[in-house]
Design an enzyme around this catalytic site. Structure first.
Site, PDB file in Angstrom:
ATOM      1  N   ARG A 119      22.500  65.444 -17.056  1.00 35.94           N
ATOM      2  CA  ARG A 119      22.601  66.806 -16.521  1.00 35.94           C
ATOM      3  C   ARG A 119      23.978  67.001 -15.895  1.00 35.94           C
ATOM      4  NH1 ARG A 119      16.432  68.571 -14.885  1.00 35.94           N
ATOM      5  NH2 ARG A 119      15.986  69.219 -17.015  1.00 35.94           N
ATOM      6  N   GLN A 124      25.259  71.016 -20.641  1.00 37.31           N
ATOM      7  CA  GLN A 124      24.238  72.044 -20.384  1.00 37.31           C
ATOM      8  C   GLN A 124      23.730  72.683 -21.674  1.00 37.31           C
ATOM      9  OE1 GLN A 124      26.113  74.688 -17.550  1.00 37.31           O
ATOM     10  NE2 GLN A 124      25.000  73.766 -15.846  1.00 37.31           N
ATOM     11  N   ASP A 127      21.022  70.597 -23.389  1.00 39.22           N
ATOM     12  CA  ASP A 127      19.885  70.209 -22.547  1.00 39.22           C
ATOM     13  C   ASP A 127      18.561  70.691 -23.151  1.00 39.22           C
ATOM     14  OD1 ASP A 127      18.056  69.645 -20.599  1.00 39.22           O
ATOM     15  OD2 ASP A 127      19.154  70.592 -18.955  1.00 39.22           O
ATOM     16  N   SER A 130      15.594  71.607 -20.751  1.00 40.87           N
ATOM     17  CA  SER A 130      15.654  72.949 -20.168  1.00 40.87           C
ATOM     18  C   SER A 130      15.319  74.021 -21.191  1.00 40.87           C
ATOM     19  CB  SER A 130      17.044  73.210 -19.577  1.00 40.87           C
ATOM     20  OG  SER A 130      17.268  72.381 -18.458  1.00 40.87           O
ATOM     21  N   TYR A 227      16.141  65.707  -9.661  1.00 44.63           N
ATOM     22  CA  TYR A 227      14.707  65.558  -9.899  1.00 44.63           C
ATOM     23  C   TYR A 227      13.983  65.404  -8.569  1.00 44.63           C
ATOM     24  CZ  TYR A 227      15.839  64.728 -14.808  1.00 44.63           C
ATOM     25  OH  TYR A 227      16.294  64.868 -16.090  1.00 44.63           O
TER      26      TYR A 227
END
Length: 376
Positions: A119, A124, A127, A130, A227
């Protein structure tokens, strides 16, 4: 350089690893692209659409491919068709699947797990957790609305007033935030909880109320990677008591709590389920890892005293066209970093942070430090 798009052999997986737009981008990288017949049908993409984008549709798509892209980890029967040294990129689900990792190592492929993408800013757009969780959160609310026997928004009519549904989201990651936004759009009164204090502001910015025991431990409850940390037994007891009281008043509860590599934490006990009003609905997004809700059953809607517990796996896959489009973009963005732009040939930099984080196997061995075979 040949890139192959494999058809998913799991009948329950409707997603596909490429869409016509990503095929065009692969072609622009200088790749030859082949796809197995019917790979995109369940996501609404015809073979002719791939052909129009420049791909070859053939049953031998994976033969001699330098890169094979998939949604789910390949089974042993699929690996037999891949050439040794090929890069195989998919959602690998490596935790607790040592035998599957060994099979990929033995097949001589270099396997990459998209869900282990670090991350960091440059990753991004790659990802996959996500992109897919965002759709899972959306779909969770749609499933809840379908299972719920009343309307979501408050309705004032000549025949009387319909009260707004009360929706409680447990776990405010990407899926939880999208669930909040979707439930709010549908007119529900939304509350949410998470062990990470940083998300309180995000919850409130979406028009929901944050519910948590906000003590000193709560204020420290986040890892460097963003997290959730596992909380102490004392905190869990306090939070459970607060949650139990709150759940009694809710119409819909959506749970999203997952800790990478661990069984899903149990958030809702059978006693909490029984405390809810008949007609209430629970949606468990962690069902594939054991579930957050006691009594949840994979692939089923369990009925406990009139309370429905929905345990559908792969909620992102229930929006396959959107999910495939986003996943295809994740894959292309990663593969683009593995190709030399000037020679248009594969040029994997094994010291790149993205590669080190995602590479599971290479040259016949499991190389990822988190999944090294246990020594006897």
């Amino acid at each position: 350089m040949k890139i192959a798009i494999a058809k998913e052999i799991d009948a329950a997986e409707p997603r596909v690893a490429a869409v016509p737009d990503s095929v065009k981008k692969f072609k622009a990288l200088g790749a030859e692209v082949a796809i197995e017949p019917g790979a995109g049908i369940k996501s609404g993409v015809l073979d002719a659409d791939y052909q129009a984008a420049g791909a070859t549709v053939t049953a031998d798509a994976v033969k001699d491919a330098d890169i094979v892209i998939k949604v789910k980890r390949p089974e042993a029967s699929e690996l037999a068709n891949y050439k040794r040294g090929a890069l195989v990129i998919a959602i690998m689900d490596p935790y607790g699947n040592d035998a599957a990792l060994k099979s990929m190592a033995d097949a001589g492929v270099s396997a990459f797990a998209m869900e282990l993408m670090p991350r960091i800013t440059r990753a991004q757009v790659m990802d996959v957790l996500s992109s897919q969780a965002n759709l899972a959160g959306y779909r969770a609310v749609i499933e809840a609305a379908e299972a719920f026997g009343r309307a979501f928004p408050m309705m004032m009519t000549a025949a009387g007033t319909v009260p707004a549904a009360k929706v409680f989201i447990m776990g405010v990651g990407v899926a939880g935030l999208q669930a909040i936004a979707t439930a709010r759009r549908l007119g529900a009164v939304v509350t949410a909880t998470d062990v990470r204090p940083a998300v309180k502001e995000q919850v409130e910015s979406l028009g929901a109320k944050f519910v948590a025991v906000e003590d000193d431990e709560f204020k420290q409850a986040e890892t460097a990677g963003g997290y959730a940390k596992e909380m102490s037994k004392e905190y869990q007891a306090k939070q459970a008591a607060l949650t139990a009281e709150h759940i009694k008043k809710q119409d819909i509860v959506i749970t999203t709590a997952l800790i990478p590599g661990r069984p899903a934490p149990r958030l809702i006990s059978a006693e909490m389920v029984r405390s809810m009003k008949p007609g209430s609905v629970l949606i468990d997004l962690a069902v594939e890892r054991g579930g957050n809700v006691e009594g949840v059953k994979v692939g089923e809607v369990a009925d406990i005293g009139g309370v429905k517990i929905v345990g559908f796996p792969n909620l992102a896959g229930r929006v396959p066209a959107s999910a495939s489009g986003l996943y295809a973009r994740n894959l292309f963005s990663f593969i683009e970093t593995l190709v030399d732009k000037s020679t248009k040939a594969l040029a994997v930099n094994w010291d790149d942070d993205l590669v080190k984080a995602t590479a599971l196997t290479k040259d016949g061995a499991v190389i990822h430090p988190n999944f090294q075979p246990k020594s006897a």
